[in-house]
Scaffold this motif. Sequence first.
Motif, short mmCIF file in Angstrom:
data_model
loop_
_atom_site.label_atom_id
_atom_site.label_comp_id
_atom_site.label_asym_id
_atom_site.label_seq_id
_atom_site.Cartn_x
_atom_site.Cartn_y
_atom_site.Cartn_z
N TYR A 146 -61.95 -59.69 35.35
CA TYR A 146 -62.73 -58.72 36.26
C TYR A 146 -62.06 -57.32 36.37
CZ TYR A 146 -63.93 -62.74 38.59
OH TYR A 146 -64.29 -64.07 39.23
N TYR A 147 -61.25 -57.32 34.88
CA TYR A 147 -60.19 -55.82 34.40
C TYR A 147 -61.85 -54.51 33.37
CZ TYR A 147 -56.96 -52.82 32.37
OH TYR A 147 -56.36 -51.90 32.43
N THR A 148 -61.20 -53.42 34.66
CA THR A 148 -62.60 -52.53 33.84
C THR A 148 -61.68 -51.56 33.48
OG1 THR A 148 -63.72 -52.47 35.88
CG2 THR A 148 -64.91 -53.77 34.33
N VAL A 149 -60.74 -51.32 33.44
CA VAL A 149 -60.31 -49.98 33.56
C VAL A 149 -59.55 -49.78 32.47
CG1 VAL A 149 -58.17 -48.14 34.05
CG2 VAL A 149 -59.41 -50.06 35.46
N ASP A 150 -60.07 -48.46 31.71
CA ASP A 150 -60.45 -47.76 30.36
C ASP A 150 -60.37 -48.75 29.18
OD1 ASP A 150 -56.79 -45.71 31.66
OD2 ASP A 150 -59.16 -45.38 31.51
N LEU A 151 -61.60 -48.77 29.09
CA LEU A 151 -61.75 -50.18 28.24
C LEU A 151 -61.70 -49.33 26.78
CD1 LEU A 151 -64.32 -52.67 29.67
CD2 LEU A 151 -62.57 -52.83 29.73
N THR A 152 -62.42 -47.61 26.90
CA THR A 152 -61.31 -47.54 25.72
C THR A 152 -60.30 -47.51 24.98
OG1 THR A 152 -61.77 -44.66 26.41
CG2 THR A 152 -63.49 -45.80 26.04
N LYS A 153 -59.62 -47.49 25.69
CA LYS A 153 -58.33 -47.92 25.12
C LYS A 153 -57.63 -49.18 24.43
CE LYS A 153 -57.50 -43.53 26.97
NZ LYS A 153 -57.91 -42.20 26.38
N ASN A 154 -56.95 -48.55 23.33
CA ASN A 154 -56.38 -49.69 22.86
C ASN A 154 -55.55 -50.57 23.69
OD1 ASN A 154 -56.18 -50.45 19.93
ND2 ASN A 154 -55.31 -47.81 19.77
N ALA A 155 -55.14 -50.20 24.40
CA ALA A 155 -54.06 -50.73 25.85
C ALA A 155 -54.68 -51.53 26.66
CB ALA A 155 -53.09 -49.62 26.45
N ALA A 156 -56.10 -51.57 26.83
CA ALA A 156 -56.73 -52.18 27.29
C ALA A 156 -56.60 -54.15 26.85
CB ALA A 156 -58.37 -52.23 27.73
N TYR A 157 -56.23 -53.85 26.19
CA TYR A 157 -56.75 -55.29 25.06
C TYR A 157 -55.07 -55.93 25.22
CZ TYR A 157 -60.93 -53.39 25.09
OH TYR A 157 -62.70 -52.59 25.56
N ASP A 158 -55.45 -56.82 25.87
CA ASP A 158 -53.61 -58.70 25.44
C ASP A 158 -54.49 -59.04 24.06
OD1 ASP A 158 -52.84 -58.48 28.43
OD2 ASP A 158 -52.88 -56.81 27.32
N TYR A 159 -55.34 -58.92 23.90
CA TYR A 159 -55.99 -60.21 22.21
C TYR A 159 -56.05 -59.80 22.12
CZ TYR A 159 -53.68 -63.36 26.50
OH TYR A 159 -53.39 -63.64 26.99
N TRP A 160 -56.09 -59.56 20.46
CA TRP A 160 -57.59 -59.36 19.43
C TRP A 160 -57.31 -60.19 18.24
CZ3 TRP A 160 -58.24 -54.58 19.95
CH2 TRP A 160 -58.20 -53.74 20.38
N GLY A 161 -58.07 -60.42 17.43
CA GLY A 161 -58.73 -61.12 15.99
C GLY A 161 -58.61 -60.51 15.18
N GLN A 162 -58.33 -61.35 14.29
CA GLN A 162 -57.95 -60.80 12.88
C GLN A 162 -58.38 -60.12 11.83
OE1 GLN A 162 -60.05 -63.39 13.16
NE2 GLN A 162 -61.86 -63.09 11.42
N GLY A 163 -59.50 -59.63 12.84
CA GLY A 163 -60.24 -58.66 12.22
C GLY A 163 -62.00 -58.94 11.11
N THR A 164 -62.36 -58.19 10.96
CA THR A 164 -63.95 -58.66 9.77
C THR A 164 -63.86 -57.30 9.44
OG1 THR A 164 -65.60 -59.40 8.91
CG2 THR A 164 -65.70 -58.49 11.14
N GLU A 165 -64.05 -56.85 7.63
CA GLU A 165 -63.96 -55.64 7.19
C GLU A 165 -65.00 -55.33 6.71
OE1 GLU A 165 -61.71 -55.90 3.18
OE2 GLU A 165 -62.13 -53.98 2.92
N VAL A 166 -65.89 -54.54 7.02
CA VAL A 166 -67.02 -54.68 7.07
C VAL A 166 -66.62 -52.71 6.11
CG1 VAL A 166 -68.69 -52.45 7.85
CG2 VAL A 166 -68.32 -54.53 9.18
N THR A 167 -67.73 -52.22 4.57
CA THR A 167 -67.74 -51.66 3.95
C THR A 167 -68.94 -51.32 3.53
OG1 THR A 167 -65.36 -52.53 2.59
CG2 THR A 167 -66.91 -51.02 1.47
N VAL A 168 -69.08 -49.67 3.73
CA VAL A 168 -70.63 -49.12 3.45
C VAL A 168 -70.62 -47.76 2.38
CG1 VAL A 168 -72.61 -48.12 4.37
CG2 VAL A 168 -70.59 -49.41 6.26
N SER A 169 -71.15 -48.18 1.36
CA SER A 169 -71.11 -47.53 0.75
C SER A 169 -72.35 -46.98 0.36
CB SER A 169 -71.89 -48.23 -1.18
OG SER A 169 -72.74 -49.25 -1.09
N SER A 170 -72.00 -45.50 -0.09
CA SER A 170 -73.46 -44.57 -0.15
C SER A 170 -74.05 -44.53 -1.25
CB SER A 170 -72.45 -43.11 -0.04
OG SER A 170 -71.81 -42.87 -1.45
#
Length: 126
Positions: free
Chosen positions: A102-126
């Motif tokens: 039920y946490y909703t404080v400062d969701l725009t900040k990195n510090a709001a998140y305790d867990y992260w995934g490994q990431g997925t890469e997005v590359t956009v060519s012009s």
Amino acid sequence: QVQLVESGGGLVQSGDSLRLSCAASGPSFSGYSMGWLRRAPGMEREFVGAVSFTTNTYYADSVKGRFTISRDNANNTVYLQMNSLEPEDTAVYYCGDTGRRYYTVDLTKNAAYDYWGQGTEVTVSS
């Protein structure tokens, strides 16, 4: 212990669309606010979008009107629909879980998140 697995990244051209998915393990997914953040080469990780446990959504100004975040509580998944992609959107995209019910404080900040995934890469060519 929460585990997050992102998928859906790839190489696309400017103007194309992609949908990123983040599958979360752990109990009571519906009670947790989730977010997407990204890290471009040589840059700090920055906020992209978030969806609270009440399904309120928040977006960075740079993606507002182009990206849509949503969640499917039945399948413990959060999505990021990205339309009209631009080269400036090139980054590794990370899914974050606030890890606090039920946490909703400062969701725009990195510090709001305790867990992260490994990431997925997005590359956009012009």
